[in-house]
Design a protein around this motif. Structure first.
Motif, short mmCIF file in Angstrom:
data_model
loop_
_atom_site.label_atom_id
_atom_site.label_comp_id
_atom_site.label_asym_id
_atom_site.label_seq_id
_atom_site.Cartn_x
_atom_site.Cartn_y
_atom_site.Cartn_z
N THR A 102 0.42 -1.32 0.34
CA THR A 102 0.40 0.51 0.05
C THR A 102 1.24 1.38 0.07
O THR A 102 1.59 1.56 0.43
N GLN A 103 0.27 2.00 -0.40
CA GLN A 103 1.03 3.32 -0.29
C GLN A 103 -0.18 4.32 -0.07
O GLN A 103 -1.30 4.87 -1.10
N THR A 104 -0.28 5.40 0.35
CA THR A 104 -0.48 6.82 1.03
C THR A 104 0.23 8.02 0.82
O THR A 104 1.99 7.86 0.08
N ILE A 105 -0.67 8.62 0.47
CA ILE A 105 -0.15 9.95 0.34
C ILE A 105 0.43 10.66 1.86
O ILE A 105 0.42 10.77 2.84
N THR A 106 2.00 10.99 0.79
CA THR A 106 3.12 11.91 2.53
C THR A 106 2.63 12.98 2.30
O THR A 106 1.93 13.81 1.76
N ARG A 107 2.87 13.81 3.09
CA ARG A 107 2.66 14.63 3.66
C ARG A 107 2.97 15.81 2.11
O ARG A 107 1.94 17.01 2.04
N PRO A 108 4.63 15.80 2.11
CA PRO A 108 5.16 16.69 0.51
C PRO A 108 3.38 16.60 -0.54
O PRO A 108 3.13 17.51 -0.69
N ALA A 109 3.28 15.52 -0.91
CA ALA A 109 2.23 14.81 -2.12
C ALA A 109 0.78 16.20 -1.62
O ALA A 109 0.80 16.43 -2.82
N LEU A 110 0.73 15.93 -0.40
CA LEU A 110 -0.69 16.61 -0.34
C LEU A 110 0.01 18.79 -0.11
O LEU A 110 -1.30 18.63 -0.83
N ALA A 111 0.79 18.50 0.08
CA ALA A 111 0.43 19.69 0.26
C ALA A 111 0.62 20.10 -1.37
O ALA A 111 0.68 21.29 -1.68
N TYR A 112 1.43 19.71 -2.46
CA TYR A 112 1.60 20.11 -3.78
C TYR A 112 -0.21 19.94 -4.57
O TYR A 112 -0.48 21.02 -5.05
N LEU A 113 -0.47 18.70 -3.66
CA LEU A 113 -1.78 18.26 -4.30
C LEU A 113 -2.85 19.82 -4.10
O LEU A 113 -3.97 20.11 -4.99
N THR A 114 -2.64 20.34 -2.99
CA THR A 114 -3.24 21.03 -2.41
C THR A 114 -3.00 22.80 -2.95
O THR A 114 -4.02 23.50 -2.58
N THR A 115 -2.28 23.07 -3.13
CA THR A 115 -1.19 24.38 -3.65
C THR A 115 -1.68 24.08 -5.27
O THR A 115 -1.28 25.23 -5.87
N ALA A 116 -1.13 22.97 -6.09
CA ALA A 116 -1.52 23.17 -7.49
C ALA A 116 -2.26 23.41 -7.96
O ALA A 116 -2.41 23.73 -9.00
N THR A 117 -3.39 22.76 -7.70
CA THR A 117 -4.80 23.36 -7.94
C THR A 117 -5.24 23.88 -7.18
O THR A 117 -4.91 24.46 -5.66
N THR A 118 -6.78 24.63 -7.17
CA THR A 118 -6.98 25.95 -6.67
C THR A 118 -8.69 24.76 -5.84
O THR A 118 -9.56 24.14 -7.19
N LEU A 119 -8.34 24.05 -4.74
CA LEU A 119 -9.27 23.09 -4.68
C LEU A 119 -10.46 24.04 -3.82
O LEU A 119 -9.67 25.12 -2.67
N PRO A 120 -11.67 23.81 -3.32
CA PRO A 120 -12.33 24.35 -2.53
C PRO A 120 -12.19 23.89 -0.69
O PRO A 120 -11.43 22.71 -0.88
N ALA A 121 -12.23 24.51 0.54
CA ALA A 121 -11.66 23.96 1.03
C ALA A 121 -12.56 22.96 1.83
O ALA A 121 -11.51 21.89 2.76
N ILE A 122 -13.43 22.52 1.75
CA ILE A 122 -14.29 21.30 1.99
C ILE A 122 -13.08 19.99 1.35
O ILE A 122 -13.28 19.13 1.96
#
Length: 75
Positions: free
Chosen positions: A2-22
């Motif tokens: 299994t592979q989980t999203i690490t904090r850097p990947a999550l940070a990239y995902l949330t800053t690379a795109t404009t996602l709603p807060a929810i």
């Protein structure tokens, strides 16, 4: 494996795109639940190892027992 999203990947995902807060909140919850699930499973598997298996990964019985007694939310 299994592979989980690490904090850097999550940070990239949330800053690379404009996602709603929810959506950001939902991602963080999903990542936390995945980590907790993996910890629970691996700690259960640790209890199943015999002395030879523990020796292979470099743990003693006492170390394995202590790790297995941790709650799933503790790293």
């Amino acid at each position: 494996m299994t592979q989980t999203i690490t904090r850097p990947a999550l940070a990239y995902l949330t800053t690379a795109t404009t996602l709603p807060a929810i959506s950001v909140l939902a991602l963080r919850v999903a990542v936390a639940v995945a980590k907790w699930s993996e910890r629970r499973r691996t700690r259960q598997d640790l209890h199943k190892l015999d002395a030879g298996g523990l020796r292979d990964i470099g743990l003693t019985q006492a170390q394995a027992w202590r790790e297995g007694q941790k709650p799933f939310w503790r790293p």
